[in-house]
Design an enzyme around this catalytic site. Sequence first.
Site, PDB file in Angstrom:
ATOM      1  N   TYR A 174       0.845  -1.211   0.000  1.00 63.59           N
ATOM      2  CA  TYR A 174       0.000   0.000   0.000  1.00 63.59           C
ATOM      3  C   TYR A 174       0.875   1.254   0.000  1.00 63.59           C
ATOM      4  O   TYR A 174       0.618   2.201  -0.755  1.00 63.59           O
ATOM      5  CB  TYR A 174      -0.920  -0.046   1.220  1.00 63.59           C
ATOM      6  CG  TYR A 174      -1.730   1.210   1.471  1.00 63.59           C
ATOM      7  CD1 TYR A 174      -2.801   1.566   0.648  1.00 63.59           C
ATOM      8  CD2 TYR A 174      -1.429   2.043   2.561  1.00 63.59           C
ATOM      9  CE1 TYR A 174      -3.541   2.710   0.893  1.00 63.59           C
ATOM     10  CE2 TYR A 174      -2.177   3.185   2.822  1.00 63.59           C
ATOM     11  CZ  TYR A 174      -3.230   3.519   1.984  1.00 63.59           C
ATOM     12  OH  TYR A 174      -3.956   4.656   2.228  1.00 63.59           O
TER      13      TYR A 174
HETATM   14  P1  NAP Z   1     -13.074   3.782   1.686  1.00 66.90           P
HETATM   15  O1  NAP Z   1     -14.220   4.083   2.578  1.00 66.90           O
HETATM   16  O2  NAP Z   1     -12.501   2.389   1.701  1.00 66.90           O
HETATM   17  O3  NAP Z   1     -13.517   4.157   0.200  1.00 66.90           O
HETATM   18  C1  NAP Z   1     -12.817   3.760  -0.907  1.00 66.90           C
HETATM   19  C2  NAP Z   1     -13.714   3.899  -2.112  1.00 66.90           C
HETATM   20  O4  NAP Z   1     -12.998   3.408  -3.261  1.00 66.90           O
HETATM   21  C3  NAP Z   1     -15.025   3.089  -1.993  1.00 66.90           C
HETATM   22  O5  NAP Z   1     -16.128   3.910  -2.268  1.00 66.90           O
HETATM   23  C4  NAP Z   1     -14.871   2.026  -3.063  1.00 66.90           C
HETATM   24  O6  NAP Z   1     -16.064   1.700  -3.731  1.00 66.90           O
HETATM   25  C5  NAP Z   1     -13.939   2.734  -4.052  1.00 66.90           C
HETATM   26  N1  NAP Z   1     -13.375   1.744  -4.936  1.00 66.90           N
HETATM   27  C6  NAP Z   1     -12.565   0.694  -4.626  1.00 66.90           C
HETATM   28  N2  NAP Z   1     -12.353  -0.052  -5.724  1.00 66.90           N
HETATM   29  C7  NAP Z   1     -13.040   0.524  -6.739  1.00 66.90           C
HETATM   30  C8  NAP Z   1     -13.231   0.206  -8.098  1.00 66.90           C
HETATM   31  N3  NAP Z   1     -12.673  -0.867  -8.680  1.00 66.90           N
HETATM   32  N4  NAP Z   1     -13.994   1.038  -8.859  1.00 66.90           N
HETATM   33  C9  NAP Z   1     -14.597   2.116  -8.297  1.00 66.90           C
HETATM   34  N5  NAP Z   1     -14.462   2.468  -7.001  1.00 66.90           N
HETATM   35  C10 NAP Z   1     -13.707   1.663  -6.242  1.00 66.90           C
HETATM   36  O7  NAP Z   1     -11.863   4.790   1.946  1.00 66.90           O
HETATM   37  P2  NAP Z   1     -11.752   5.948   3.049  1.00 66.90           P
HETATM   38  O8  NAP Z   1     -11.621   5.322   4.388  1.00 66.90           O
HETATM   39  O9  NAP Z   1     -12.808   6.972   2.780  1.00 66.90           O
HETATM   40  O10 NAP Z   1     -10.301   6.539   2.661  1.00 66.90           O
HETATM   41  C11 NAP Z   1     -10.170   7.571   1.702  1.00 66.90           C
HETATM   42  C12 NAP Z   1      -8.734   7.682   1.221  1.00 66.90           C
HETATM   43  O11 NAP Z   1      -7.855   7.915   2.338  1.00 66.90           O
HETATM   44  C13 NAP Z   1      -8.176   6.451   0.528  1.00 66.90           C
HETATM   45  O12 NAP Z   1      -7.425   6.866  -0.600  1.00 66.90           O
HETATM   46  C14 NAP Z   1      -7.260   5.830   1.571  1.00 66.90           C
HETATM   47  O13 NAP Z   1      -6.223   5.062   0.978  1.00 66.90           O
HETATM   48  C15 NAP Z   1      -6.719   7.062   2.233  1.00 66.90           C
HETATM   49  N6  NAP Z   1      -6.161   6.950   3.593  1.00 66.90           N
HETATM   50  C16 NAP Z   1      -6.633   6.047   4.494  1.00 66.90           C
HETATM   51  C17 NAP Z   1      -6.121   6.023   5.793  1.00 66.90           C
HETATM   52  C18 NAP Z   1      -6.683   5.088   6.829  1.00 66.90           C
HETATM   53  O14 NAP Z   1      -6.293   5.200   8.022  1.00 66.90           O
HETATM   54  N7  NAP Z   1      -7.559   4.182   6.483  1.00 66.90           N
HETATM   55  C19 NAP Z   1      -5.117   6.906   6.177  1.00 66.90           C
HETATM   56  C20 NAP Z   1      -4.643   7.832   5.239  1.00 66.90           C
HETATM   57  C21 NAP Z   1      -5.183   7.840   3.958  1.00 66.90           C
HETATM   58  P3  NAP Z   1     -17.278   0.886  -3.005  1.00 66.90           P
HETATM   59  O15 NAP Z   1     -17.918   1.895  -2.095  1.00 66.90           O
HETATM   60  O16 NAP Z   1     -18.122   0.469  -4.130  1.00 66.90           O
HETATM   61  O17 NAP Z   1     -16.638  -0.246  -2.258  1.00 66.90           O
END
Ligand code: NAP
Length: 216
Positions: A131
């Site tokens: 990642y």
């Molecule tokens: P999330 O809730 O997991 O949302 C990710 C979205 O990406 C979901 O809506 C998902 O669609 C979509 N997605 C995945 N595969 C796809 C595909 N093939 N086609 C179209 N859409 C697709 O993420 P979040 O928690 O809001 O995080 C937002 C961002 O912050 C991400 O870039 C993550 O890497 C980053 N981030 C995360 C953390 C952490 O602590 N988790 C920390 C720093 C940064 P579905 O709704 O259909 O599943």
Amino acid sequence: MKVLVVGANGQVGKHLVKFIQDTEHMEAKAMIRKEEQASYFKDLGAEPVIVDLESGPDTIAEAFDGVDAVVFTAGSGPNTGPDKTMMIDLDAAVKTIEAAKHKGVKRYVMISSFDTTREAIQSAPESFAPYVVAKHYADDWLRKTDLDHTIIHPGMLNNEGGTGQVEAAETVERGEIPREDVARIILETLQNDSTIGKEFQVVGGSTSVEDAVKSL
Ligand code: NAP
């Protein structure tokens, strides 16, 4: 300003689309992958566009028609393996950067990870390293374009209610931040051209989002 939100159905994405729709001068085009996800966005007055991010570059680029800015907040999530990390966090991110270039959408805001440096790759636990690699190269791809980009590096995301209070700078102490506040900081970033060409880390703190963005 019409903003394409890539990953609109995600937890940050849903907050962001709502905040954008609540403004008077911005509107969201919500990039989602399933028809049944569309009604939430239509109810907010946003325009849904259905595209699987594993589609080819031409299909992805079509979603960029008529938009002025793009926010990448999609992600493969913690429940899939390195194969999807490669396809979404790296390849899909790069495809959207290329689409922005191709379609003349100059403004690009990337939601990255907290630390995507080479050092972070080397020190990451084995399961997390792919990642960090994906985010590292996606960020680097964006930096090397002439897009008006901003790279946001949030700390660990949680689902507590947003406070609107953050700490943001080139580097800050590692910490958590509510997803709602990440959406607020994205909105503020989109509205402040002084953030163009910058990248910053952000965690929960005691400075208003508006002041934090101004101080960058
Ligand atoms: P999330 O809730 O997991 O949302 C990710 C979205 O990406 C979901 O809506 C998902 O669609 C979509 N997605 C995945 N595969 C796809 C595909 N093939 N086609 C179209 N859409 C697709 O993420 P979040 O928690 O809001 O995080 C937002 C961002 O912050 C991400 O870039 C993550 O890497 C980053 N981030 C995360 C953390 C952490 O602590 N988790 C920390 C720093 C940064 P579905 O709704 O259909 O599943």
